[in-house]
Write a protein that holds these residues in place. Structure first.
Motif, mmCIF file in Angstrom:
data_model
loop_
_atom_site.group_PDB
_atom_site.id
_atom_site.type_symbol
_atom_site.label_atom_id
_atom_site.label_comp_id
_atom_site.label_asym_id
_atom_site.label_seq_id
_atom_site.Cartn_x
_atom_site.Cartn_y
_atom_site.Cartn_z
ATOM 1 N N LEU A 4 88.714 25.259 50.737
ATOM 2 C CA LEU A 4 88.037 26.526 50.512
ATOM 3 C C LEU A 4 86.749 26.605 51.313
ATOM 4 C CD1 LEU A 4 88.377 27.324 46.711
ATOM 5 C CD2 LEU A 4 89.377 28.533 48.630
ATOM 6 N N LEU A 30 94.628 31.979 50.120
ATOM 7 C CA LEU A 30 93.529 31.903 49.155
ATOM 8 C C LEU A 30 94.005 32.255 47.750
ATOM 9 C CD1 LEU A 30 90.676 33.521 51.274
ATOM 10 C CD2 LEU A 30 90.680 31.194 50.372
ATOM 11 N N ILE A 33 95.901 29.355 46.384
ATOM 12 C CA ILE A 33 94.979 28.302 45.947
ATOM 13 C C ILE A 33 94.385 28.668 44.588
ATOM 14 C CG2 ILE A 33 92.773 27.172 46.444
ATOM 15 C CD1 ILE A 33 93.466 27.466 49.438
ATOM 16 N N GLY A 34 94.015 29.940 44.444
ATOM 17 C CA GLY A 34 93.476 30.397 43.163
ATOM 18 C C GLY A 34 94.485 30.230 42.040
ATOM 19 N N TYR A 37 94.649 26.571 40.992
ATOM 20 C CA TYR A 37 93.519 26.167 40.154
ATOM 21 C C TYR A 37 93.645 26.725 38.736
ATOM 22 C CZ TYR A 37 90.712 24.027 43.869
ATOM 23 O OH TYR A 37 90.236 23.197 44.850
ATOM 24 N N TYR A 45 87.070 27.509 39.920
ATOM 25 C CA TYR A 45 87.580 27.353 41.280
ATOM 26 C C TYR A 45 88.577 28.469 41.608
ATOM 27 C CZ TYR A 45 85.409 22.757 41.092
ATOM 28 O OH TYR A 45 84.496 21.739 40.976
ATOM 29 N N ALA A 49 88.292 31.123 44.759
ATOM 30 C CA ALA A 49 89.359 31.397 45.727
ATOM 31 C C ALA A 49 89.724 32.879 45.752
ATOM 32 C CB ALA A 49 90.588 30.555 45.392
ATOM 33 N N ARG A 52 87.074 34.990 47.474
ATOM 34 C CA ARG A 52 87.074 34.852 48.933
ATOM 35 C C ARG A 52 88.180 35.676 49.584
ATOM 36 N NH1 ARG A 52 84.733 29.267 50.878
ATOM 37 N NH2 ARG A 52 83.610 28.553 49.028
#
Length: 203
Positions: A4, A30, A33-34, A37, A45, A49, A52
């Motif tokens: 990240l 992204l 990834i979010g 998490y 986190y 993500a 972003r």
């Protein structure tokens, strides 16, 4: 957090030396990834993500307004709405008694970033919720326009792309409704607590 940290919050800087085809994948990565998490309950986190991803989604929506067909524009509206509602939903999952922070180096407790303080968490969630609701209204308006313009052209109206977008938007509306209900419940709880506190002071 290294992955990240290597992706800038500013799309122009991050995308400067990336091929155009790869640029479009950044917000999807992204978001993935979010999701990862969130699945392991590292909500701060996840918020980082998802947040972003938003400027990339905004940039892609603006780009679609000049060089994309109506269904692709609808898709970009929906994706921006999704990005905002994911931030709101995940903020509401964070521990209410702790600041929302991300740690960049697991061996250094001081190397961390404050995203949102505990006292501002709900207000920030509400802000992203309001933005998502506005995005959804734009998407629904465009969806109606596409359907209206396609009268007499059933092949276009029933296209796989447009039909899939309608389904995704309906699902997104359900998620947004859930976030709205959670915020309403929190507001009601706050009112009750405030009323009880005033009664206690009068005794």
């Amino acid at each position: 957090m290294l992955l990240l940290d290597n992706i800038s919050r500013h799309p122009i800087q991050s995308q400067k030396n990336i091929y155009s085809g790869q640029k479009k994948e950044i917000p999807r990565i992204l978001t993935g990834i979010g999701d990862l998490y969130v699945s392991i309950e590292k909500y701060s986190y996840g918020v980082d993500a998802y947040t972003r991803a938003i400027p990339f989604r905004e940039a892609q929506l603006e780009e679609s307004k000049t060089n994309a067909n109506e269904t692709e524009k609808l898709r970009q509206h929906r994706l921006l709405c999704e990005a905002n509602v994911l931030v709101a939903e995940t903020l509401l999952r964070c521990n209410p008694d702790e600041d929302v922070v991300v740690q960049h180096n697991e061996n250094d407790n001081e190397d961390k970033t404050l995203l949102v303080s505990a006292t501002e968490r709900i207000d920030f969630a509400r802000g992203y919720y309001d933005k998502a609701r506005s995005d959804l209204q734009d998407a629904v308006f465009l969806m109606g326009k596409i359907a209206s313009d396609a009268v007499g052209a059933s092949a276009r109206t029933c296209s796989i792309g447009f039909g899939k977008e309608k389904e995704d938007i309906c699902f997104l509306a359900t998620i947004l409704m859930g976030v709205g209900n959670t915020l309403a419940d929190l507001d009601e709880t706050a009112k009750v607590e405030d009323r009880d506190a005033k009664k206690s002071r009068k005794k």
